[in-house]
Design a protein around this motif. Structure first.
Motif, PDB file in Angstrom:
ATOM      1  N   GLN A  41       0.825  -1.212   0.000  1.00  0.00           N
ATOM      2  CA  GLN A  41       0.000   0.000   0.000  1.00  0.00           C
ATOM      3  C   GLN A  41       0.860   1.264   0.000  1.00  0.00           C
ATOM      4  N   ILE A  47     -15.854  -2.248   8.924  1.00  0.00           N
ATOM      5  CA  ILE A  47     -16.117  -3.107   7.753  1.00  0.00           C
ATOM      6  C   ILE A  47     -17.565  -2.916   7.273  1.00  0.00           C
ATOM      7  N   LYS A  83     -18.352 -10.535   3.568  1.00  0.00           N
ATOM      8  CA  LYS A  83     -17.468 -10.126   4.655  1.00  0.00           C
ATOM      9  C   LYS A  83     -17.217 -11.278   5.617  1.00  0.00           C
ATOM     10  N   GLU A 133     -13.316  -7.949   3.414  1.00  0.00           N
ATOM     11  CA  GLU A 133     -14.408  -7.972   2.447  1.00  0.00           C
ATOM     12  C   GLU A 133     -13.838  -8.427   1.116  1.00  0.00           C
ATOM     13  N   LEU A 170     -11.207  -6.728  -1.251  1.00  0.00           N
ATOM     14  CA  LEU A 170     -11.533  -5.307  -1.367  1.00  0.00           C
ATOM     15  C   LEU A 170     -11.018  -4.526  -0.162  1.00  0.00           C
ATOM     16  N   LYS A 171     -11.202  -5.112   0.992  1.00  0.00           N
ATOM     17  CA  LYS A 171     -10.943  -4.344   2.198  1.00  0.00           C
ATOM     18  C   LYS A 171     -10.437  -5.288   3.281  1.00  0.00           C
ATOM     19  N   VAL A 227      -9.491  -5.045   7.470  1.00  0.00           N
ATOM     20  CA  VAL A 227      -9.566  -4.190   8.651  1.00  0.00           C
ATOM     21  C   VAL A 227      -8.836  -4.855   9.812  1.00  0.00           C
ATOM     22  N   ARG A 241      -0.403  -3.421   8.639  1.00  0.00           N
ATOM     23  CA  ARG A 241      -0.623  -3.651   7.198  1.00  0.00           C
ATOM     24  C   ARG A 241       0.245  -4.789   6.696  1.00  0.00           C
ATOM     25  N   PRO A 298      -5.147  -6.028  -0.628  1.00  0.00           N
ATOM     26  CA  PRO A 298      -6.464  -5.418  -0.469  1.00  0.00           C
ATOM     27  C   PRO A 298      -6.473  -4.006  -1.057  1.00  0.00           C
ATOM     28  N   GLU A 323      -8.004  -1.695   0.036  1.00  0.00           N
ATOM     29  CA  GLU A 323      -7.996  -0.772   1.161  1.00  0.00           C
ATOM     30  C   GLU A 323      -7.577  -1.507   2.432  1.00  0.00           C
ATOM     31  N   TYR A 324      -6.597  -0.952   3.122  1.00  0.00           N
ATOM     32  CA  TYR A 324      -6.229  -1.468   4.447  1.00  0.00           C
ATOM     33  C   TYR A 324      -6.743  -0.455   5.480  1.00  0.00           C
ATOM     34  N   ILE A 325      -7.478  -0.907   6.435  1.00  0.00           N
ATOM     35  CA  ILE A 325      -7.950   0.009   7.480  1.00  0.00           C
ATOM     36  C   ILE A 325      -7.409  -0.489   8.816  1.00  0.00           C
TER      37      ILE A 325
END
Lengths: 159, 781, 279
Positions: A143, B433, B451, B641, B654-655, B657, B676, B716, B718-720
């Motif tokens: 990322q 999420i 999810k 997700e 996609l995601k 978390v 991450r 992913p 997006e990493y949250i």
């Protein structure tokens, strides 16, 4: 015709804008020569199979796996290694965007990114992905590397 | 009290190693060379299980430049970190494909390689044990005929003579049998995956020389320099004081560099050439299969609950594929038992954790040390149970979340200091999420978004006397040098420690210089750099060293300022009077002692030293598991997700978390990096990684081309990452460990998401599209 | 690291290359022609290949041509895969070779090397099999141009003393509607489970496959099935599957069954995509 017999020969390489004489065998890869003869150890030996990108250097401005080049093939061609990119914008971005952990894949990634930026100053996500899939990183999850390179592209809103 | 303008804790201070790493000038172990250096290459086994009838080295000797050839006969003994069961070079028999058989030492690497290929080994093949399940059968061929005779290096390892059980750890908490009978809802599931690898980008490498005075000097890619000293002492009879280990920065480790394999080999090689310096650098192929990897597992979990969803009883059977030797897998077997339930309060627990010998490459610690593996099994079972109970999977987890006042499977008492807040993590992850938007949604283009969630915990299972030390030496300019044997392997520990120094001494972090390399001769003892323990152990040692330095600074300053120490405060590069901060002395004027105007001097250099050792940890009871295995439990919840394509079973992540309660976060950016990176490693392991064995136990994918992992663009989208910061009372600034945690829940979350998407039970890894396709096909049949 | 040494020659003309080979052959040396060299280096490192001398074709200008000449596109054997893609002169070939290995490797891998690869995939040949391409070969008996299909059956069947100078693709094939699909185990960078190159010529689908059997192939029977207007799409695919030249392979990348499933999917995608170009 360029020829080289068996045993050691002195040949002239053009690395980072300088002419350097090195002693090689035909069988020596560019990776070996850079590391062992010129002390340019920023190119890393990590798979010697063209699978990981840690040994990436630029030859004629194009990213190449130096493990998959014979040194003898590269004479008369300009070679760029990480050591000549000191203080480049892409290096700064790798630092700013936290794209570095263990640092072992970093030189290869930075060189590939630099070549990408030179060749495709307007690269889209697909192009970035196509180019950077050549390099493996086990620490970051990619990322931050993506953010680093995108921050230098006009289309790049870091995402 | 003045507000501290040099606040560093909690700030995203830039990593102190980033500039050099970006420049490519950091020299890792393999980057050093000196004239006269000799090169070692291994000859390795082409059989997974066979008797060695003969090793013929005569052809190899004919290669010019060969200086020595070492075979197992020259050191026919077993070594190991927990159970001494592994010969550094195989003798009598080989037990895995890729096992070291001989070392060739030569002037040049290619000569050693040529010669190694000319070593001819005559084998008598033995039947191959190709899985932990096969190994467990009573009539299985024995891999170690005399495991009962092996020396135990630490307690809590129980090989069973005459079987392939390298260790068996039990948990017997409460009354499982009665509780199980009384459960309203019961389920039982089995899960499995093969061995895989760390695949750190830097292959393992070492250089060893034995100088004429008898000093053994080692340079190595290791997480455990002091363990190398211990091993060379224990098994090679070298005085601990004569062994010096140097560790430069490490190019990724993930647990794989925590054990000791190359150094004894290079020591034997150096010894064979009169002590000359010998370099042994693994190729990628050797690094993948000759060096130890990541365990395989077959897990069977039975959970029983009441109608409301409260867990009453849990039974856990773990068959760990440790490969040919137990190495750290014996410790992982223990770790898998002691946290077997995941972060759930279950009063009645029965766990049998077995370390199984197989004819696979052997396994060692892998980031998470048993927890990513057990969490995959536990979290899949929790989802299955939720479906059976018709409960929301998130709700089931919340009902059972472990809390202060509960106890761990080993009956360790949990409280608000040693346990993170599980429920808060679940709630936050659920929010991030968008769980309430739906667990499974079909999209307009025929795909499915789904999810999955996973909750996890982990204690830091160190040795009960694990410790760390730190030394702070002041310079004439008032800056300070920190020496500590924590290894920098990408995790950012050295930066974190510098922040602690800056905060404690209230000084500019730019004035804190950290020695990046480790040298066991000059650095204080440190157990190892593993187990997410560095922030905690080395952090406490560093704080202790700061306090020592502060008291020395105050003492010298009290002489200079002609006052009592109690009236003084350190901060901003000065020592000053608390009531009159404008009155003080600069640290630079007292760092090397105070000199009176007349030239007389007192005190001398300020050298702070500090140390910390684990407190009140105990081994586990052999029969019940009772004990206190670790100082604290960091906890977290992860979610994934996916977008899954029913047409070909392929999917995108996609995601992802992570919500972690690791206590106070010292550096939010390095902590986010760790999360991450851990998430990536966990997702890569869960989705693609693993060795593929043929029926002979041969590894068919010993290269990065065929041992595939997640590449750029496949991470992913997006990493949250978020942190809940419930402080740990005894952690430095309230911090617990976090290094391994990003990995732990990922396999479970991904498998849950994909199982929901494809509406089948995905109980095996890696979660390749082919596996999903096959599972669907079988479930429809 | 390559554990053996060898002689290296980089001739500057076809004649010089042929002569160099002849001289080395009279010395009884094991000689290999070398183009991108990626396979030579990787196989040699693992001791699965050796040579006493290599002749690097990258010094020969004829092997670097990439241009339209009369009625043909000429692609030199030593042209890198990325150059072919970037030139956009033959989009089907450009898109097909774009899926080989990784981007950095494709700066080194040449089209000649890919077609003559020791691996079973040789995906660069797929578009060429569809386009009545010719190849120009050099050897002791001189240079000759032959239809690709004469020398390519499962693999390039040329003698060790011969080498590929260039490929000629008739202009009429360069910009036809096409599809290029590669399915992998998971990561995009990886060997194909199924790789297809297909185009429409005179309203007929032409398709060549790699990754499915032990070699790349184009099958008239499969094409006949795909072009059988009396059949539904599903029937076409079922019929095509019955026409495979040999059993579907079963290996590390995928089982036979899954490969068959993906092949069906890929054929369906191909038919649909090509149909879309015809409306």
């Amino acid at each position: 015709m360029i020829t080289n017999g068996t045993g050691k020969t002195v040949v002239r390489l053009h690395v980072n804008g300088e002419a350097s004489d090195v002693m090689i065998c035909s069988a020596d890869t560019l990776l070996q020569t850079l590391r062992e003869q010129l002390g340019l150890t920023g190119a890393k030996r990590a798979c010697e199979n063209g699978d990981c990108g840690a040994c990436t250097v630029l030859i004629n401005g194009e990213p190449m796996h130096s493990c998959l080049c014979l040194t003898i093939e590269t004479i008369n061609q300009p070679i760029t290694t990480i050591e000549s990119l000191r203080d480049s914008a892409i290096q700064q971005k790798f630092i700013e965007k936290w794209a570095i952990q263990c640092g072992f894949c970093t030189p290869g990634f930075i060189l590939n990114c630099q070549a990408l930026l030179n060749k495709h100053p307007d690269a889209d996500d697909e192009t970035i992905e196509e180019w950077l899939q050549s390099n493996l990183c086990r620490c970051t999850g990619y990322q931050e590397i993506k953010e680093a390179v995108k921050s230098l592209l006009p289309k790049g809103s870091a995402s | 009290m003045l507000e501290n303008p040099w606040l560093s804790i909690g700030k995203p201070e830039q990593r102190i190693d980033a500039v050099e790493k970006a420049a490519g000038t950091v020299r890792y172990t393999a980057d050093y060379s000196v004239p006269g250096l000799l090169h070692a290459k291994l000859a390795t086994s082409t059989q997974a299980h066979a008797k060695i009838k003969a090793i013929d080295v005569s052809e190899a000797w004919k290669v010019p430049g060969v200086r020595a050839i070492v075979t197992g006969k020259m050191f026919p003994y077993h070594i190991g970190p927990i159970l001494a069961d592994r010969p550094p070079l195989a003798f009598e028999k080989v037990r895995y494909y890729g096992e070291p058989l001989a070392i060739v030492v030569a002037d040049q690497e290619y000569m050693a390689k040529q010669a190694a290929q000319l070593i001819h080994v005559k084998y008598e093949p033995l039947p191959v044990v190709n899985s932990a399940r096969e190994a467990f059968q009573t009539d299985a061929p024995l891999i170690h005929e005399n495991s009962g005779k092996y020396m135990k290096i630490i307690s809590n390892v129980y090989p069973v003579q005459g079987t392939n059980i390298g260790s068996h750890i039990k948990i017997r908490k409460g009354d499982f049998i009665t509780a199980w009978e009384n459960c309203d809802i019961k389920i039982k599931q089995t899960f499995s995956f093969n061995l895989s690898d760390h695949a750190a980008l830097e292959p393992r490498c070492t250089r060893v020389e034995i100088n004429p005075a008898g000093k053994v000097v080692v340079h190595s890619t290791t997480q455990s320099p002091f363990t190398i000293k211990k091993v060379l002492n224990q098994f090679f009879n070298i005085d601990v004081g004569n062994i010096i280990v140097h560790v430069p920065l490490i190019g990724g480790a993930f647990g794989g560099k925590g054990t000791v394999q190359l150094e004894p080999l290079a020591y034997l090689a150096s010894k064979a050439v009169g002590g000359r310096m010998v370099k042994l650098e693994f190729t990628r192929e050797e690094d993948l299969i000759t060096a130890p990897g990541h365990i395989g597992l077959e897990a069977t979990i039975a959970l029983g609950a009441n109608k409301a969803g409260k867990l009453m009883a849990g039974q856990y059977t773990y068959l760990i594929d440790s490969g040919a030797y137990t190495d750290q897998a014996a410790g992982i077997t223990r770790a898998m038992a002691l946290d077997c339930t995941g972060p759930y309060d279950i009063p009645n627990v029965w766990c049998d954790s077995y370390c199984m010998y197989t004819n696979h490459p052997y396994a060692t610690s892998f980031r998470g040390y048993a927890h990513p593996e057990l969490t995959f099994a536990v979290e899949r079972t929790m989802d299955k149970l939720a479906h059976k109970l018709k409960l929301d999977p998130v709700e089931l987890r919340k009902i059972n979340a472990i809390k202060p006042g509960n106890s761990s499977p080993t009956s360790a008492v949990l409280n608000a200091n040693n346990l993170g807040d599980v429920e808060k993590c679940i709630d936050q992850a659920k929010k991030l999420i968008d769980w309430d938007q739906g667990e499974r949604l079909e999209t307009a283009d025929g795909k499915v978004k789904a999810k999955g969630i996973s909750t996890f915990w982990k204690t830091s299972t160190t040795a009960t006397n694990a410790q760390s030390g730190a030394v702070l030496k002041f310079e004439a300019d008032g800056s300070v040098n920190l020496n500590c044997a924590a290894i920098e392997l990408g995790q950012g520990s050295k930066t974190i420690l510098a922040q602690m120094v800056a905060e404690r001494l209230k000084m500019d972090i730019k004035k804190v210089h950290v020695t990046m390399e480790v040298n066991t001769q000059s650095d204080p003892h440190q157990w190892r750099t593993v187990a997410s323990s560095t922030t905690f152990l080395a952090g406490r040692a560093v704080m202790n060293a700061c306090d020592d330095a502060i008291s020395q600074l105050k003492r010298t300053a009290s002489i200079a300022l002609q006052c009592s120490m109690e009236d003084l405060e350190v901060g901003g590069g000065r020592v000053y009077l608390k009531p009159s901060p404008e009155y003080g002395v600069k640290i630079q004027d007292i760092a090397l002692g105070y000199k009176y105007p007349n030239g007389h001097a007192v005190e001398g250099q300020v050298v702070g030293h500090g140390r910390y050792i684990q407190r009140h940890l105990t081994p586990m009871d052999k029969d019940t598991g009772f004990g206190k295995p670790g100082p604290w439990w960091s906890v977290g919840t992860q979610a994934v997700e996916v977008e899954w394509d029913p047409a070909d079973c392929s999917y995108k992540i996609l995601k992802a978390v992570t919500v972690l309660d690791g206590g106070k976060i010292i550096n939010p950016m390095t902590a986010t990096q760790q999360m991450r990176g851990g998430m990536y490693l966990g997702l890569s392991f869960a989705s693609q990684e693993g060795f593929i064995f043929d029926q002979n136990g041969t590894v068919l994918n010993p290269q990065l081309r065929t041992y595939q992992m997640v590449r750029f663009g496949e991470q992913p989208a997006e990493y949250i990452v978020d942190f809940i910061e419930t402080p740990a009372a005894d952690g430095p600034f309230g911090a617990r460990g976090i290094g391994e945690y990003g990995v732990i829940g990922m396999a479970g979350a991904l498998a849950n998401a994909l199982s929901t998407a494809a509406q089948v039970e995905l109980n095996h890894l890696p979660l390749l599209p082919e596996l999903i396709w096959k599972t669907r096909k079988e479930s429809q049949a | 690291m390559i554990p053996f040494d060898f002689e290296y020659y980089r001739p500057e003309s076809v004649t010089e290359a042929v002569k160099t080979y002849e001289i080395l052959a009279t010395q009884d040396k094991k000689v290999l022609f070398y183009s991108g060299g990626t396979e030579f280096i990787t196989f040699s490192r693992l001791n699965q290949l050796d040579a006493e001398a290599i002749i690097d074709l990258k010094g020969i200008p004829d092997c670097h041509q990439l241009e339209l000449q009369g009625e043909h596109l000429v692609i030199g054997a030593a042209v890198s895969l990325n150059k072919i893609t970037e030139s956009q002169l033959f989009p089907l070939l450009g898109q097909t070779v774009r899926k080989v290995a990784d981007h950095t490797s494709r700066n080194k891998i040449t089209i000649g090397g890919n077609i003559l690869s020791r691996f079973i995939y040789r995906e660069g040949v797929l578009p060429l099999l569809l386009t009545e391409a010719k190849v120009k070969l050099a050897g002791s008996s001189g240079e000759r141009v032959v239809p690709l299909k004469v020398v390519f059956d499962k693999q390039m069947n040329i003698s060790p003393e011969q080498f590929l100078i260039h490929i000629q693709v008739p202009k009429a094939f360069l910009n036809l509607p096409f599809v290029s699909i590669k399915k992998t185990r998971m990561s995009k960078v990886g060997y194909p489970i199924v790789s297809i190159a297909a185009l429409v010529k005179d309203k007929k689908i032409r398709a060549a496959l790699s990754g499915v059997c032990e070699y790349p192939f184009r099958s008239p029977d499969i094409e006949a099935a795909l072009n059988d207007t009396s059949l539904s799409k599903e029937e076409k695919i079922d019929k095509a599957l019955g026409q495979l030249p040999e059993a579907i392979i079963d290996d590390l990348q995928a089982s036979r069954d899954y490969r068959e499933f993906l092949l069906k999917n890929t054929l369906l995608e191909t038919i649909e995509a090509l149909e879309a170009t015809q409306t």
